[in-house]
Scaffold this motif. Structure first.
Motif, PDB file in Angstrom:
ATOM      1  N   TYR A 181      -7.221  13.531   4.897  1.00 23.31           N
ATOM      2  CA  TYR A 181      -6.105  13.410   3.954  1.00 23.31           C
ATOM      3  C   TYR A 181      -6.632  13.076   2.561  1.00 23.31           C
ATOM      4  O   TYR A 181      -7.565  12.276   2.418  1.00 23.31           O
ATOM      5  CB  TYR A 181      -5.131  12.312   4.397  1.00 23.31           C
ATOM      6  N   ASP A 182      -6.017  13.658   1.565  1.00 21.04           N
ATOM      7  CA  ASP A 182      -6.413  13.409   0.173  1.00 21.04           C
ATOM      8  C   ASP A 182      -5.635  12.200  -0.356  1.00 21.04           C
ATOM      9  O   ASP A 182      -4.668  12.343  -1.111  1.00 21.04           O
ATOM     10  CB  ASP A 182      -6.138  14.645  -0.682  1.00 21.04           C
ATOM     11  N   ILE A 183      -6.066  11.010   0.033  1.00 21.39           N
ATOM     12  CA  ILE A 183      -5.359   9.788  -0.357  1.00 21.39           C
ATOM     13  C   ILE A 183      -5.434   9.545  -1.866  1.00 21.39           C
ATOM     14  O   ILE A 183      -4.407   9.255  -2.495  1.00 21.39           O
ATOM     15  CB  ILE A 183      -5.898   8.580   0.439  1.00 21.39           C
ATOM     16  N   PRO A 184      -6.608   9.666  -2.506  1.00 17.70           N
ATOM     17  CA  PRO A 184      -6.631   9.512  -3.970  1.00 17.70           C
ATOM     18  C   PRO A 184      -5.731  10.523  -4.673  1.00 17.70           C
ATOM     19  O   PRO A 184      -5.086  10.208  -5.680  1.00 17.70           O
ATOM     20  CB  PRO A 184      -8.108   9.734  -4.325  1.00 17.70           C
ATOM     21  N   GLY A 185      -5.678  11.741  -4.135  1.00 18.52           N
ATOM     22  CA  GLY A 185      -4.805  12.753  -4.727  1.00 18.52           C
ATOM     23  C   GLY A 185      -3.340  12.372  -4.628  1.00 18.52           C
ATOM     24  O   GLY A 185      -2.551  12.665  -5.535  1.00 18.52           O
ATOM     25  N   ALA A 186      -2.964  11.711  -3.530  1.00 18.60           N
ATOM     26  CA  ALA A 186      -1.580  11.266  -3.369  1.00 18.60           C
ATOM     27  C   ALA A 186      -1.230  10.209  -4.412  1.00 18.60           C
ATOM     28  O   ALA A 186      -0.144  10.237  -5.008  1.00 18.60           O
ATOM     29  CB  ALA A 186      -1.365  10.713  -1.964  1.00 18.60           C
ATOM     30  N   PHE A 187      -2.157   9.279  -4.642  1.00 20.93           N
ATOM     31  CA  PHE A 187      -1.925   8.271  -5.676  1.00 20.93           C
ATOM     32  C   PHE A 187      -1.853   8.924  -7.057  1.00 20.93           C
ATOM     33  O   PHE A 187      -1.083   8.493  -7.915  1.00 20.93           O
ATOM     34  CB  PHE A 187      -3.025   7.207  -5.649  1.00 20.93           C
ATOM     35  N   LEU A 188      -2.648   9.961  -7.261  1.00 18.17           N
ATOM     36  CA  LEU A 188      -2.623  10.662  -8.546  1.00 18.17           C
ATOM     37  C   LEU A 188      -1.256  11.304  -8.785  1.00 18.17           C
ATOM     38  O   LEU A 188      -0.753  11.297  -9.918  1.00 18.17           O
ATOM     39  CB  LEU A 188      -3.719  11.725  -8.586  1.00 18.17           C
TER      40      LEU A 188
ATOM     41  N   VAL B  41      -1.730  -0.371  11.060  1.00 18.01           N
ATOM     42  CA  VAL B  41      -2.073  -1.502  10.185  1.00 18.01           C
ATOM     43  C   VAL B  41      -3.079  -1.102   9.104  1.00 18.01           C
ATOM     44  O   VAL B  41      -2.845  -1.348   7.916  1.00 18.01           O
ATOM     45  CB  VAL B  41      -2.588  -2.697  11.015  1.00 18.01           C
ATOM     46  N   PRO B  42      -4.219  -0.493   9.444  1.00 21.39           N
ATOM     47  CA  PRO B  42      -5.151  -0.108   8.374  1.00 21.39           C
ATOM     48  C   PRO B  42      -4.574   0.928   7.412  1.00 21.39           C
ATOM     49  O   PRO B  42      -4.873   0.903   6.213  1.00 21.39           O
ATOM     50  CB  PRO B  42      -6.365   0.443   9.127  1.00 21.39           C
ATOM     51  N   ILE B  43      -3.737   1.833   7.917  1.00 24.34           N
ATOM     52  CA  ILE B  43      -3.108   2.818   7.031  1.00 24.34           C
ATOM     53  C   ILE B  43      -2.183   2.113   6.043  1.00 24.34           C
ATOM     54  O   ILE B  43      -2.213   2.379   4.829  1.00 24.34           O
ATOM     55  CB  ILE B  43      -2.330   3.868   7.850  1.00 24.34           C
ATOM     56  N   PHE B  44      -1.371   1.209   6.564  1.00 29.16           N
ATOM     57  CA  PHE B  44      -0.457   0.467   5.695  1.00 29.16           C
ATOM     58  C   PHE B  44      -1.228  -0.333   4.647  1.00 29.16           C
ATOM     59  O   PHE B  44      -0.885  -0.324   3.459  1.00 29.16           O
ATOM     60  CB  PHE B  44       0.413  -0.471   6.536  1.00 29.16           C
ATOM     61  N   LEU B  45      -2.274  -1.031   5.077  1.00 32.80           N
ATOM     62  CA  LEU B  45      -3.046  -1.852   4.148  1.00 32.80           C
ATOM     63  C   LEU B  45      -3.735  -0.999   3.085  1.00 32.80           C
ATOM     64  O   LEU B  45      -3.863  -1.419   1.928  1.00 32.80           O
ATOM     65  CB  LEU B  45      -4.081  -2.677   4.917  1.00 32.80           C
ATOM     66  N   THR B  46      -4.164   0.194   3.460  1.00 36.43           N
ATOM     67  CA  THR B  46      -4.814   1.087   2.492  1.00 36.43           C
ATOM     68  C   THR B  46      -3.880   1.421   1.342  1.00 36.43           C
ATOM     69  O   THR B  46      -4.244   1.312   0.162  1.00 36.43           O
ATOM     70  CB  THR B  46      -5.265   2.384   3.186  1.00 36.43           C
ATOM     71  N   PHE B  47      -2.655   1.817   1.675  1.00 35.69           N
ATOM     72  CA  PHE B  47      -1.704   2.189   0.622  1.00 35.69           C
ATOM     73  C   PHE B  47      -1.194   0.961  -0.131  1.00 35.69           C
ATOM     74  O   PHE B  47      -0.980   1.018  -1.347  1.00 35.69           O
ATOM     75  CB  PHE B  47      -0.544   2.977   1.226  1.00 35.69           C
ATOM     76  N   ALA B  48      -1.020  -0.142   0.584  1.00 38.57           N
ATOM     77  CA  ALA B  48      -0.557  -1.363  -0.079  1.00 38.57           C
ATOM     78  C   ALA B  48      -1.573  -1.840  -1.112  1.00 38.57           C
ATOM     79  O   ALA B  48      -1.219  -2.135  -2.265  1.00 38.57           O
ATOM     80  CB  ALA B  48      -0.297  -2.456   0.954  1.00 38.57           C
TER      81      ALA B  48
ATOM     82  N   GLY C 230      -3.825  -0.055  -2.476  1.00 35.02           N
ATOM     83  CA  GLY C 230      -3.920   0.958  -3.526  1.00 35.02           C
ATOM     84  C   GLY C 230      -2.970   0.659  -4.670  1.00 35.02           C
ATOM     85  O   GLY C 230      -3.342   0.750  -5.850  1.00 35.02           O
ATOM     86  N   TYR C 231      -1.747   0.275  -4.322  1.00 36.12           N
ATOM     87  CA  TYR C 231      -0.776  -0.059  -5.373  1.00 36.12           C
ATOM     88  C   TYR C 231      -1.115  -1.384  -6.053  1.00 36.12           C
ATOM     89  O   TYR C 231      -0.891  -1.545  -7.255  1.00 36.12           O
ATOM     90  CB  TYR C 231       0.639  -0.085  -4.796  1.00 36.12           C
ATOM     91  N   VAL C 232      -1.653  -2.315  -5.292  1.00 36.59           N
ATOM     92  CA  VAL C 232      -2.075  -3.583  -5.903  1.00 36.59           C
ATOM     93  C   VAL C 232      -3.154  -3.323  -6.946  1.00 36.59           C
ATOM     94  O   VAL C 232      -3.126  -3.878  -8.055  1.00 36.59           O
ATOM     95  CB  VAL C 232      -2.588  -4.557  -4.822  1.00 36.59           C
ATOM     96  N   ILE C 233      -4.102  -2.449  -6.618  1.00 36.50           N
ATOM     97  CA  ILE C 233      -5.190  -2.121  -7.545  1.00 36.50           C
ATOM     98  C   ILE C 233      -4.645  -1.454  -8.806  1.00 36.50           C
ATOM     99  O   ILE C 233      -5.149  -1.667  -9.916  1.00 36.50           O
ATOM    100  CB  ILE C 233      -6.226  -1.211  -6.845  1.00 36.50           C
ATOM    101  N   LEU C 234      -3.601  -0.644  -8.661  1.00 35.38           N
ATOM    102  CA  LEU C 234      -3.009   0.022  -9.821  1.00 35.38           C
ATOM    103  C   LEU C 234      -2.182  -0.938 -10.675  1.00 35.38           C
ATOM    104  O   LEU C 234      -2.217  -0.880 -11.912  1.00 35.38           O
ATOM    105  CB  LEU C 234      -2.116   1.183  -9.361  1.00 35.38           C
ATOM    106  N   ILE C 235      -1.445  -1.825 -10.030  1.00 37.50           N
ATOM    107  CA  ILE C 235      -0.449  -2.623 -10.740  1.00 37.50           C
ATOM    108  C   ILE C 235      -1.046  -3.854 -11.413  1.00 37.50           C
ATOM    109  O   ILE C 235      -0.632  -4.217 -12.522  1.00 37.50           O
ATOM    110  CB  ILE C 235       0.687  -3.017  -9.768  1.00 37.50           C
TER     111      ILE C 235
END
Length: 225
Positions: free
Chosen positions: A11-18, A193-200, A202-207
């Motif tokens: 999955y392109d996780i960085p692309g999703a955040f982009l 759990v790891p999937i949820f933490l990855t995206f969570a 990710g937003y913490v790092i952005l915000i």
């Protein structure tokens, strides 16, 4: 652990955040333009404009964003046949931006209006004494000072916009984070759990950096009397 690591190649996780960042930036631009227009209407000497702007703000402030996003697809696109592109992905992307912009503009207007409350009334009186009309006084005297006084609430509004961009899934934007997270959980339920933490995270790092920048600018541009 290996199964979780393989998700990053699958999955392109960085692309999703982009995609969410792009949604946020475009929506921030359009909502700011619309929010400033609404603000000028709210402080206008023309009562009908004030009522229209107030009605808009009250309507969108109290309407769930999900309903707006669903309406953009089922109402604007499916019923009204309004399309931004012949490509489905591009079309739904801009429908989501439209919904986010219309919604966020109400909060931008209120944030700027809170900044206007920090501008001494003597500034407007001085502008009138110099012969400036309403438009000149608002854009050249009042609004620049109001923006300086509303950096913090505007920053909070745009932080909320970044988080609200996940609701773009309701507008069928299939490449943003919430859609991707749902798909990953559906096919990899053992890694919830790891999937949820990855995206969570990710937003913490952005915000967090954006919040720090907002605080810095708020202190830097604060009007000291």
């Amino acid at each position: 652990m290996n199964a979780f690591a393989q998700l990053f190649s699958q999955y392109d996780i960085p692309g999703a955040f982009l995609v969410n960042i792009e949604l946020t930036l475009w929506s921030a631009l359009f909502s700011t333009i619309l929010g400033v227009m609404l603000l000028l209407m709210r402080i206008s000497p023309i009562s009908s404009l004030r009522r229209i702007a107030r009605g808009y703000v009250e309507l969108f402030k109290n309407m769930p964003l999900t309903i707006i996003m669903v309406f953009m697809v089922l109402g604007v696109y499916a019923q009204l046949k309004l399309s931004f592109s012949t490509t489905f992905a591009t079309n739904f992307f801009w429908l989501a931006i439209t919904g986010l912009s219309l919604y966020t503009a109400a909060f931008v207007c209120e944030s700027l209006r809170s900044g206007i409350n920090t501008v001494p009334i003597g500034q407007a009186e001085a502008a009138r004494a110099l012969g400036l009309n309403f438009w000149q006084a608002a854009t050249q005297v009042i609004l620049p000072q109001a923006i300086r006084g509303s950096v913090a609430p505007l920053g909070n509004t745009f932080i909320a916009l970044l988080k609200n961009s996940t609701v773009a899934a309701a507008a069928s934007v299939a490449t943003e984070t919430s859609t991707m997270m749902s798909e990953m959980i559906e096919y990899h339920a053992d890694l919830i759990v790891p999937i949820f933490l990855t995206f969570a995270f990710g937003y913490v790092i952005l915000i967090i950096p954006f919040g720090a920048l907002t605080t810095y600018l708020s202190n830097k541009l604060a009007v000291r009397r």
